[in-house]
Design an enzyme around this catalytic site. Structure first.
Site: not given
Ligand code: ZN
Length: 205
Positions: A110, A152-153, A156
């Protein structure tokens, strides 16, 4: 313009992002944000970047994976990861649904946890319902590495980092990863990690 990427410890990464209205999505400031996030992602380089990573708590992320990045992987790893090019695109207000919960385990990094990597389990296939940069509804179906990027995004945007989901025993510096494990499949790395000590190291007679 390249934006500074916030690092873990910055509270903006731990605050859920708010959704954007269609009017906001179509506004000049958001168009500008998308352009600078694209440039910042490519400069890093990375395959995804979420707005909280540049200090803005809104539900927007940019994604792009290229044949050039994939060509730099050690032989066999692109196929193992089911990693294929993904054209540049924007996701806004995404809702993620797991379509195949089988977990794939791979090293992941990341840009907000710079210099580190760890093995993270991710669902094999997902559907994402979101808006694009023209505020039009879009449904994305993805599997393999693209599904990993989306998970993953979107994490966030919900204030989660991969370190919340990783196998903590696999957490390491990129330097150590490149030195010891880069050319091994993740499955083989996990076998070494799980092996009893006498099998994991050469015998000393
Ligand atoms: Zn990330």
């Amino acid at each position: 313009m390249i934006l500074k990427i916030r690092q873990t410890g910055d509270l903006v990464l731990r605050r859920p992002a708010r959704s954007l209205t269609p009017a906001e999505i179509l506004s000049a400031p958001v168009a500008n944000l998308i352009a600078v996030m694209r440039d910042t992602m490519r400069d890093a380089p990375g395959v995804g970047l979420a707005a909280p990573q540049v200090g803005l708590g809104v539900q927007l992320a940019v994604i792009e994976d290229t044949a050039e990045y994939i060509s730099r992987l050690p032989p066999g790893q692109a196929a193992e990861r089911r990693r294929e090019p993904v054209p540049f695109h924007v996701i806004v207000n995404p809702v993620l649904t797991v379509e195949d919960a089988d977990e794939l385990h791979f090293f992941e990094g990341c840009l907000s946890v710079a210099g580190f990597t760890a093995v993270v389990p991710r669902a094999l296939a997902v559907r994402v319902d979101c808006l694009n940069e023209r505020a039009e509804p879009v449904t994305i179906r993805a599997q393999g590495w693209y599904a990993r990027i989306l998970q993953h995004e979107i994490d966030h945007l919900h204030a989660r980092l991969y370190i919340d989901r990783m196998d903590p025993r696999s957490f390491m510096t990129l330097d150590a990863f490149n030195r010891h494990w880069k050319d091994l499949s993740t499955a083989d790395f996990l076998r070494v990690l799980d092996a009893p000590p006498e099998n994991a190291e050469p015998a000393h007679e």
